[in-house]
Design a protein around this motif. Structure first.
Motif, short mmCIF file in Angstrom:
data_model
loop_
_atom_site.label_atom_id
_atom_site.label_comp_id
_atom_site.label_asym_id
_atom_site.label_seq_id
_atom_site.Cartn_x
_atom_site.Cartn_y
_atom_site.Cartn_z
N GLU A 9 89.82 36.22 102.75
CA GLU A 9 88.86 36.53 101.70
C GLU A 9 88.33 35.24 101.10
O GLU A 9 89.01 34.22 101.07
CB GLU A 9 89.49 37.41 100.63
CG GLU A 9 90.68 36.77 99.96
CD GLU A 9 91.35 37.70 98.97
OE1 GLU A 9 91.23 37.43 97.77
OE2 GLU A 9 91.96 38.67 99.43
N ASP A 10 87.11 35.30 100.62
CA ASP A 10 86.51 34.13 99.99
C ASP A 10 87.10 33.94 98.60
O ASP A 10 87.14 34.87 97.79
CB ASP A 10 85.00 34.29 99.88
CG ASP A 10 84.32 34.25 101.23
OD1 ASP A 10 84.86 33.60 102.14
OD2 ASP A 10 83.26 34.87 101.37
N PRO A 12 86.68 32.46 95.03
CA PRO A 12 85.54 31.98 94.23
C PRO A 12 85.79 30.57 93.71
O PRO A 12 86.91 30.20 93.37
CB PRO A 12 85.48 32.98 93.08
CG PRO A 12 86.83 33.59 93.00
CD PRO A 12 87.39 33.56 94.40
N GLU A 13 84.73 29.77 93.69
CA GLU A 13 84.81 28.42 93.17
C GLU A 13 84.15 28.37 91.80
O GLU A 13 83.12 29.01 91.57
CB GLU A 13 84.14 27.43 94.11
CG GLU A 13 84.90 27.23 95.40
CD GLU A 13 84.37 26.08 96.23
OE1 GLU A 13 83.27 25.56 95.92
OE2 GLU A 13 85.06 25.70 97.18
N VAL A 14 84.76 27.63 90.88
CA VAL A 14 84.25 27.50 89.53
C VAL A 14 84.28 26.02 89.13
O VAL A 14 85.02 25.22 89.70
CB VAL A 14 85.09 28.32 88.51
CG1 VAL A 14 84.96 29.81 88.77
CG2 VAL A 14 86.54 27.90 88.55
N PRO A 57 88.22 25.72 93.94
CA PRO A 57 88.64 27.12 94.02
C PRO A 57 89.40 27.52 92.76
O PRO A 57 90.13 26.73 92.18
CB PRO A 57 89.57 27.16 95.24
CG PRO A 57 89.21 25.97 96.04
CD PRO A 57 88.73 24.93 95.06
#
Length: 76
Positions: A9-10, A12-14, A57
């Protein structure tokens, strides 16, 4: 056809606050929410670190409330 590979699964990057080593020769950095000091020193070369931001990530620090409670108890 059957495939044994797991579907990744991807994550999320913040934009994340980090501490980055000031030394030209060192690539050391750490996430700000994983540091214990207000202005830490680099664990690799003992140089001062500066606050920056990077796209990383998402990782949740489950012990963040422990660090905050330690700061509150020492301030009293």
């Amino acid at each position: 056809m059957y495939s044994r590979k797991k579907i990744q699964e991807d994550i999320p990057e913040v934009i994340t606050k980090i501490w980055s080593c000031q030394s030209e020769d060192c690539n050391g950095w750490m996430r700000a929410n994983f540091s214990f000091d207000h202005t830490p020193t680099c664990v690799l070369c003992q140089s001062p670190m500066t606050s920056e931001e990077r796209m990383l990530p998402l990782i949740v620090n489950m012990n963040d409330h422990v660090k905050l409670s330690a700061v509150v108890t020492t301030a009293e």
